[in-house]
Design an enzyme around this catalytic site. Structure first.
Site, mmCIF file in Angstrom:
data_model
loop_
_atom_site.group_PDB
_atom_site.id
_atom_site.type_symbol
_atom_site.label_atom_id
_atom_site.label_comp_id
_atom_site.label_asym_id
_atom_site.label_seq_id
_atom_site.Cartn_x
_atom_site.Cartn_y
_atom_site.Cartn_z
ATOM 1 C CB THR A 139 -58.717 -21.234 -52.237
ATOM 2 O OG1 THR A 139 -57.679 -20.300 -52.493
ATOM 3 C CG2 THR A 139 -58.670 -22.365 -53.270
ATOM 4 C CB VAL A 175 -56.154 -18.542 -47.357
ATOM 5 C CG1 VAL A 175 -55.011 -17.664 -46.881
ATOM 6 C CG2 VAL A 175 -56.641 -19.424 -46.204
ATOM 7 C CB CYS A 176 -56.417 -17.286 -52.686
ATOM 8 S SG CYS A 176 -55.077 -18.495 -52.656
ATOM 9 C CB THR A 177 -61.173 -15.170 -51.470
ATOM 10 O OG1 THR A 177 -61.289 -16.068 -52.592
ATOM 11 C CG2 THR A 177 -62.251 -14.111 -51.542
ATOM 12 C CG MET A 182 -56.316 -12.127 -54.570
ATOM 13 S SD MET A 182 -54.847 -11.273 -55.194
ATOM 14 C CE MET A 182 -53.648 -11.704 -53.933
#
Length: 153
Positions: free
Chosen positions: A42, A44-46, A49
């Protein structure tokens, strides 16, 4: 459970995307940054990270170990790590135990998914004491990366 600054970090063991067990107890003597995220692949998660990965050398110089934790499967995390060339361990909390332990769990997330990890950041010092704790309500927000770095330095 709510994790607060100054308390001893709850110990856990999870498997990384290479199917090796990683234990917080084995990290004593190093600083640790835990980055909880809801779902691989997704946007925002990418961003979360990849931002940590971009700064990984800075963390390594300060003897800090960075871990990403989500409720995704080992196989999903392995593919995600490979696609985004992430150089730190991604840990699978598939049973949703560590998210709950750290107070970083949605009771109900999108599409009726229960127990998904909240976006959160924790810094733990060499003695196992929490020096930074941030659990976000909205999955659309990112942790305060500058405050995380301040807690590590």
């Amino acid at each position: 459970m709510t994790i607060t600054i100054g308390q001893t970090a709850p110990l856990f063991s999870l498997y990384n995307s290479e199917k090796k067990e990683v234990s917080l107890a084995d990290c004593r003597g190093s600083k640790v940054v835990l980055m909880f995220f809801p779902a691989a692949f997704t946007s925002v998660c990418t961003t979360q990270m990849c931002t940590m990965d971009d700064e990984l050398e800075w963390y390594n110089k300060l003897n800090a170990k960075v871990f990403g934790i989500s409720t995704d499967s080992l196989y999903t995390l392995a593919r995600y790590k490979q696609e985004h060339n992430i150089k730190f361990d991604l840990l699978a909390d598939y049973n949703k135990e560590v998210c709950a332990l750290y107070g970083a769990q949605y009771e109900m997330f999108n599409f009726g998914m229960k127990g998904t990890s909240r976006r959160a950041a924790f810094v733990i010092n060499e003695s196992g004491i929490v020096t930074y704790a941030e659990v976000l309500e909205s999955a659309g927000n990112l942790p305060d990366f500058e405050r995380v770095k301040q807690a590590v330095s």
